[in-house]
Scaffold this motif. Structure first.
Motif, mmCIF file in Angstrom:
data_model
loop_
_atom_site.group_PDB
_atom_site.id
_atom_site.type_symbol
_atom_site.label_atom_id
_atom_site.label_comp_id
_atom_site.label_asym_id
_atom_site.label_seq_id
_atom_site.Cartn_x
_atom_site.Cartn_y
_atom_site.Cartn_z
ATOM 1 N N ALA A 121 -6.417 -19.469 20.067
ATOM 2 C CA ALA A 121 -5.059 -19.110 19.686
ATOM 3 C C ALA A 121 -5.069 -18.225 18.454
ATOM 4 O O ALA A 121 -4.312 -17.262 18.351
ATOM 5 C CB ALA A 121 -4.237 -20.371 19.425
ATOM 6 N N PHE A 122 -5.932 -18.544 17.521
ATOM 7 C CA PHE A 122 -6.021 -17.770 16.298
ATOM 8 C C PHE A 122 -6.418 -16.327 16.584
ATOM 9 O O PHE A 122 -5.861 -15.386 16.012
ATOM 10 C CB PHE A 122 -7.037 -18.426 15.348
ATOM 11 C CG PHE A 122 -7.067 -17.811 13.990
ATOM 12 C CD1 PHE A 122 -8.131 -17.013 13.584
ATOM 13 C CD2 PHE A 122 -6.016 -18.014 13.109
ATOM 14 C CE1 PHE A 122 -8.139 -16.450 12.331
ATOM 15 C CE2 PHE A 122 -6.030 -17.449 11.852
ATOM 16 C CZ PHE A 122 -7.090 -16.657 11.457
ATOM 17 N N THR A 123 -7.381 -16.133 17.498
ATOM 18 C CA THR A 123 -7.783 -14.766 17.794
ATOM 19 C C THR A 123 -6.673 -13.988 18.509
ATOM 20 O O THR A 123 -6.534 -12.795 18.339
ATOM 21 C CB THR A 123 -9.050 -14.719 18.674
ATOM 22 O OG1 THR A 123 -8.792 -15.447 19.868
ATOM 23 C CG2 THR A 123 -10.238 -15.310 17.964
ATOM 24 N N GLY A 196 7.395 -26.529 8.283
ATOM 25 C CA GLY A 196 8.460 -26.558 9.280
ATOM 26 C C GLY A 196 9.652 -25.734 8.839
ATOM 27 O O GLY A 196 10.275 -25.035 9.634
ATOM 28 N N ARG A 197 9.978 -25.812 7.554
ATOM 29 C CA ARG A 197 11.099 -25.019 7.052
ATOM 30 C C ARG A 197 10.815 -23.538 7.226
ATOM 31 O O ARG A 197 11.697 -22.767 7.602
ATOM 32 C CB ARG A 197 11.361 -25.342 5.573
ATOM 33 C CG ARG A 197 12.057 -26.666 5.346
ATOM 34 C CD ARG A 197 12.566 -26.778 3.935
ATOM 35 N NE ARG A 197 11.494 -26.903 2.962
ATOM 36 C CZ ARG A 197 11.006 -28.065 2.537
ATOM 37 N NH1 ARG A 197 11.470 -29.201 3.021
ATOM 38 N NH2 ARG A 197 10.048 -28.089 1.633
ATOM 39 N N ALA A 198 9.572 -23.161 6.941
ATOM 40 C CA ALA A 198 9.219 -21.751 7.111
ATOM 41 C C ALA A 198 9.382 -21.339 8.572
ATOM 42 O O ALA A 198 9.910 -20.260 8.879
ATOM 43 C CB ALA A 198 7.785 -21.508 6.652
ATOM 44 N N MET A 199 8.948 -22.200 9.489
ATOM 45 C CA MET A 199 9.052 -21.879 10.913
ATOM 46 C C MET A 199 10.514 -21.718 11.322
ATOM 47 O O MET A 199 10.877 -20.783 12.030
ATOM 48 C CB MET A 199 8.404 -22.989 11.757
ATOM 49 C CG MET A 199 6.897 -23.086 11.590
ATOM 50 S SD MET A 199 6.267 -24.533 12.472
ATOM 51 C CE MET A 199 4.609 -24.636 11.780
ATOM 52 N N ALA A 219 3.279 -18.398 9.121
ATOM 53 C CA ALA A 219 4.096 -19.454 9.741
ATOM 54 C C ALA A 219 3.955 -19.413 11.257
ATOM 55 O O ALA A 219 3.772 -20.440 11.913
ATOM 56 C CB ALA A 219 5.562 -19.288 9.330
ATOM 57 N N LYS A 220 4.051 -18.219 11.827
ATOM 58 C CA LYS A 220 3.952 -18.104 13.284
ATOM 59 C C LYS A 220 2.566 -18.506 13.762
ATOM 60 O O LYS A 220 2.411 -19.212 14.768
ATOM 61 C CB LYS A 220 4.240 -16.658 13.716
ATOM 62 C CG LYS A 220 5.663 -16.205 13.497
ATOM 63 C CD LYS A 220 5.864 -14.846 14.126
ATOM 64 C CE LYS A 220 6.517 -13.899 13.177
ATOM 65 N NZ LYS A 220 6.705 -12.566 13.760
ATOM 66 N N THR A 221 1.533 -18.037 13.057
ATOM 67 C CA THR A 221 0.170 -18.356 13.466
ATOM 68 C C THR A 221 -0.081 -19.849 13.389
ATOM 69 O O THR A 221 -0.702 -20.431 14.278
ATOM 70 C CB THR A 221 -0.833 -17.607 12.572
ATOM 71 O OG1 THR A 221 -0.542 -16.218 12.613
ATOM 72 C CG2 THR A 221 -2.253 -17.828 13.051
ATOM 73 N N LEU A 222 0.410 -20.477 12.337
ATOM 74 C CA LEU A 222 0.230 -21.918 12.182
ATOM 75 C C LEU A 222 0.875 -22.664 13.343
ATOM 76 O O LEU A 222 0.275 -23.569 13.937
ATOM 77 C CB LEU A 222 0.870 -22.349 10.867
ATOM 78 C CG LEU A 222 0.355 -23.608 10.210
ATOM 79 C CD1 LEU A 222 -1.145 -23.526 9.995
ATOM 80 C CD2 LEU A 222 1.077 -23.820 8.879
ATOM 81 N N ALA A 223 2.107 -22.277 13.672
ATOM 82 C CA ALA A 223 2.806 -22.944 14.770
ATOM 83 C C ALA A 223 2.052 -22.756 16.075
ATOM 84 O O ALA A 223 1.848 -23.692 16.842
ATOM 85 C CB ALA A 223 4.229 -22.396 14.890
ATOM 86 N N SER A 227 0.202 -25.707 18.260
ATOM 87 C CA SER A 227 0.567 -25.924 19.661
ATOM 88 C C SER A 227 -0.679 -25.903 20.523
ATOM 89 O O SER A 227 -0.888 -26.784 21.363
ATOM 90 C CB SER A 227 1.500 -24.819 20.153
ATOM 91 O OG SER A 227 2.737 -24.873 19.520
ATOM 92 N N ALA A 228 -1.514 -24.900 20.297
ATOM 93 C CA ALA A 228 -2.711 -24.758 21.114
ATOM 94 C C ALA A 228 -3.618 -25.975 20.958
ATOM 95 O O ALA A 228 -4.197 -26.457 21.931
ATOM 96 C CB ALA A 228 -3.461 -23.487 20.722
ATOM 97 N N PHE A 229 -3.730 -26.481 19.736
ATOM 98 C CA PHE A 229 -4.583 -27.639 19.500
ATOM 99 C C PHE A 229 -4.162 -28.814 20.379
ATOM 100 O O PHE A 229 -4.968 -29.389 21.119
ATOM 101 C CB PHE A 229 -4.542 -28.042 18.024
ATOM 102 C CG PHE A 229 -5.325 -29.284 17.713
ATOM 103 C CD1 PHE A 229 -4.703 -30.521 17.631
ATOM 104 C CD2 PHE A 229 -6.693 -29.210 17.528
ATOM 105 C CE1 PHE A 229 -5.432 -31.671 17.360
ATOM 106 C CE2 PHE A 229 -7.432 -30.353 17.253
ATOM 107 C CZ PHE A 229 -6.804 -31.588 17.173
#
Lengths: 345, 255, 298
Positions: A121-123, A196-199, A219-223, A227-229
């Motif tokens: 997901a990160f890539t 979460g607030r950032a998202m 924020a987007k990458t973290l979300a 999710s992928a995890f």
């Protein structure tokens, strides 16, 4: 303020305790068919609350689940199937030697499934989130196809279209239910934090979020990676439940079901995702009759496989047109209880 | 000097929005950027905040060039802004809106938030208390748990300024803060801005159309027309300047 | 490999690329005016193919008439889907629109699956299409030449409409700024409906070509093609019709030529579009012919 926090914690504890009790009770008292459905529901709860994180909470339309679930399933299968079983079942070509050495216990396998998915997901996130645009959906849609292509074209690793069998059946209600509880709590904790607030800020108004110092890319990458995890872990649980996986198990309909679940439940609401899962997975079982020959007012119709999916897609369109907020909207169970206190709307 | 616009030009394709403009803002000044519609004022804001790159020239903040920095990085350097059309986060409460401003200053990691380590709890408590303090300053703390967009226009404006102040800025950019307000609300807003400037140690740069408001509030103004500076000085001198009057041709709101 | 086989593959590549191009144009135009990825667009191509099949095999129409039926039916379907499913959501958050588009796409695929069955139906190709012709020392069926030629003609027509008619100007204005168009007294909704109609008509032609080439139709035939066509539109430059064609040709060529040179990569041919997409997002997100509008969002 202080008092209500304690009360919240008691309620949370009570909910978790009830859930644990239910898992124990169901494992001992329900029949196999029902337990199978409950296992499915538990796994789909994990998938739904994490899919909701990127789509609902962060507002980035993604079609990733089938891809990452497939990745998680295959990683887990590769780590759980014994070398003997691998030698036996790889029918197209012999497996690579390293494939035979792959082995881990269940927990490690699930964790690796999750982390490997998150890494992928990160890539993907780097090229997609760097640019403005709605390309996430198309890229994740393509990603699902690519995973399928990779699985089919590398039989030395995955046994190609034949898929993998003899996966030890480690998954039971304690595993699926337990991990579901962990997933739900984790997602809720993330949402109720600065992350979460950032998202949510990214979802509501990305430019204003940036103007407040939010690193929207992060924020987007973290979300997306979170999710992928969980989708990878869910895939692993699924593999150890079905004991047999193949490339076409994780098709677009898989993602589509999750989409309906989170839309029906309310995009952005974790509680909604849970409710949606119960309704859709449960309802899906009930709707199996649509695919069979039916007796409508004395008329015998022929079997119409796929009618279920037609109904699902119409359902989705109707919800979007007439009840976009779904059941819970963006609210959680909490918010329903707050109604009298702060003066309702 | 806290902010220096150094010979900035901005072209959009064939259109020159800002042409070779330079000015400086001194610390603790309330500096007004005025001019007819389309003069380039909001474009200038967006260049300062890093949303647009200047075609030529640069922006210096505390003698450090902002060229190449991303908008969220510029915020963390100490520049905050509000928007002309009040962009509060519609799904969140008033408190959460302000908390967002503090978030990059909260010191806990992703993992700590999932397992709720003590550092998470103490940091969240710290920024929540700070947020309530700021809301209190603007008299908005009783609305902390209301949905931000349910408030009245004037109240939302205050929340937006509170949110901007949460980022702990040295320079505050206000884009037409008095837009849509009646005379008494405007008067109140002016007082609030002056007081905040003193209490929070701010420098304020604001875009405005309302000349009475500008007169009451600004120490200095810069008048733009078609992207060029046509006057720099005190508000009272500005009104009397011939070029300024020609540029506006009656666009003044002098009520 | 020898020159004739290489040239043969070039022609095939042109053919495939043209089909992708036709479908990509529809994607790029709808994205241009609505910023919407119309996931259902690939399925319109499928409907076009099926309508052609229906016209010839069931209604017994001559090929030309069946093509017209296909174009008219697909254009109508495209316009209706906009009116019923997308227009009500014009002011809704973007994600709602995308979800609805996925819903429409899935609905079309499964509805056709239920009513026609998933097994591919042989497409009745008119005999003159399959006649072999000699050109530049190569032997190929008429259809292989017809496809790129007709695509080129259609491209010229579209470009003429976009740049030489007032409707085209309205479409281009809409792609730039919706608000202004409404202020000038033009009904933006009518223009958008027109865009859906044009895009769907082109997709139908692409569907017919596809059906002639393979030669079959089946409900899922638009899925992968649609995905690749959208990738083509992004690679060429989203919002640009020329870009859509360029992207389509690039992807079509790559698929055919790479597999011809490296048959062992055959299983991966569907991945190339995706790889191109990622590469362009990494290095030039606006696409090869794309323009960088620094639109004021503030």
């Amino acid at each position: 303020m202080e008092i209500s926090i304690k009360k919240d914690q008691w309620i949370n504890l009570a909910i978790v305790a009830t859930a644990l009790w239910f898992i124990w009770f169901a494992s001992g008292h329900f029949d196999e068919y029902t337990i199978r459905i409950l296992n499915n529901i538990a796994i789909f709860i994990i998938l739904a609350v994490s899919y909701n994180l990127i789509n609902g909470v962060t507002g980035q339309f993604s079609l990733e689940p089938n891809g990452f679930v497939a990745v998680g399933a295959y990683v887990t299968a590769l780590l759980l199937v014994t070398p003997e079983a691998k030698m036996y079942q790889y029918a197209i070509v012999d497996p690579y030697p390293f494939v035979l050495t792959l082995h881990a216990n269940f927990v490690t396998a699930l964790l690796l499934a999750g982390f490997f998915s998150a890494l992928l997901a990160f890539t993907l996130a780097a090229p997609v989130f760097r640019v403005r645009g709605d390309y996430l959906a198309i890229v994740t849609l393509g990603f699902g196809f690519i995973i399928k292509i990779l699985a089919i074209n590398n039989p030395e690793v995955t046994n190609g279209s034949l898929g993998m069998n003899d996966i030890p059946e480690f998954s039971n209600l304690y595993w699926t239910g337990g991990i579901a509880i962990i997933a739900v709590i984790s997602v809720l904790n993330i949402v109720n934090s600065k992350f979460g607030r950032a998202m949510k800020a990214v979802r509501d108004d990305e430019d204003a979020a940036t103007a407040m110092g939010v690193n929207t890319f992060k924020a987007k990458t973290l979300a997306f990676c979170t999710s992928a995890f969980f989708e990878g872990v869910g895939g692993g649980l699924l593999a150890a439940l079905l004991t047999s996986i193949s490339p076409d198990l994780f098709d677009f309909f898989f993602t589509f079901q999750l989409l309906i679940i989170i839309v029906l439940g309310g995009l952005g609401s974790t509680t909604g995702a849970i409710i949606g899962t119960v309704l859709v997975i449960g309802g899906s079982e009930w709707m199996r009759f649509l695919d069979e020959p039916m007796n409508i007012f004395g008329h015998e119709t022929t079997a119409m496989p796929g009618m279920r999916m037609v109904v699902f897609s119409l359902l989705l369109i109707l919800i979007m047109l007439f009840a976009r907020e779904g059941i819970m909207g963006k609210r959680e169970l909490r918010d329903l209880f707050k109604f009298g206190k702060k003066g309702g709307k | 000097m806290i902010l220096k616009i150094d010979n900035v030009t901005k072209n959009f394709g064939g259109v020159t929005a800002i042409k070779e403009t330079s000015f400086s803002v001194q610390p603790k000044e309330i500096f007004g950027l005025i001019g007819p519609n389309g003069a380039g004022k909001t474009t200038m804001f967006n260049i300062i905040t890093g949303n647009y790159e200047p075609t030529k020239g640069q922006v210096l903040f505390r003698n450090e060039s902002l060229t190449g920095l991303k908008p969220h990085q510029i915020v963390r350097k100490g520049i905050a802004r509000t928007f002309q059309n009040i962009r509060l986060f519609s799904s969140m409460s008033v408190l959460d809106n302000v908390l967002i401003g503090f978030d990059f200053q909260a010191r806990y990691s992703f993992f700590e938030s999932i397992v709720r380590f003590p550092r998470f709890i103490s940091e969240e408590k710290r920024i929540k208390n700070r947020s309530m303090e700021i809301l209190d300053y603007f008299g908005m703390s009783k609305f902390a748990h209301e949905k931000a967009t349910d408030l009245s226009y004037g109240q939302q404006r205050k929340v937006e300024i509170a949110r901007a102040l949460a980022t702990n800025p040295e320079l505050l950019l206000l884009d037409e803060p008095a837009a849509g307000m009646n005379p008494s609300e405007t008067e109140e807003l002016g007082q609030i801005i002056k007081k905040a400037r003193n209490d929070f140690d701010l420098t304020v740069l604001l875009i405005e159309h309302d000349m009475k408001f500008v007169n009451q509030l600004c120490d200095k103004v810069l008048v733009l027309d078609y992207g060029k500076t046509i006057f720099e000085g005190t508000p009272s001198d500005a009104i009397q300047d011939k070029e300024v009057i020609t540029a506006y041709l009656g666009d003044f709101h002098n009520d | 490999m020898d020159v004739t086989i290489f040239m043969q593959q070039m022609v095939n590549g042109f053919s495939l690329g043209s089909m992708y191009a036709l479908i990509a144009i529809g994607y790029t135009m709808v994205y241009g005016v609505l910023r919407l990825i119309n996931f259902a667009h690939g399925d319109i191509m499928m409907v076009g193919g099926f309508l052609g099949y229906f016209g010839i095999a069931v209604l017994g129409l001559p090929f030309g008439a069946a093509v017209l039926l296909s174009i008219a039916g697909s254009a109508a379907l495209g316009m209706i889907s906009d009116k019923i499913a997308y227009r009500p959501l014009r002011s809704a958050p973007k994600i709602s629109l995308l979800i609805t588009a996925i819903g429409v796409s899935f609905f079309l695929e499964n509805a056709f699956n239920v009513f026609f069955g998933g097994i591919p139906r042989a497409f009745p190709v008119p005999p003159y299409m399959e006649e072999m012709v000699e050109l530049f020392g190569l032997t190929m069926p008429v259809s292989a030449i017809l496809v790129p030629v007709i695509t080129a003609v259609l491209l010229v027509v579209i470009l003429w409409v976009l740049f030489k008619t007032k409707y085209g100007m309205a479409i281009r204005a809409l792609a730039f700024d919706v608000g202004t168009v409404n202020l000038m007294g033009i009904d933006a909704n009518r223009i958008i409906t027109m865009v859906f109609g044009i895009g769907s008509a082109l997709a139908a032609v692409g569907g017919i070509f596809w059906a002639v080439n393979y030669p079959s139709v089946e409900p899922m035939m638009g899925v992968l093609v649609g995905l690749k066509a959208f990738a083509a539109a992004v690679v060429g430059g989203i919002g640009s019709v020329g870009g859509a064609v360029l992207g389509g040709l690039i992807i079509g060529f790559t698929e055919v030529v790479v597999v011809a040179f490296f048959p062992e990569l055959g299983g991966y041919k569907d991945a190339f579009a995706f790889i191109f997409l990622i590469l362009i997002l990494l290095f030039k997100p606006t696409g090869i012919l794309g323009i960088d509008f620094e639109k004021s969002r503030f």
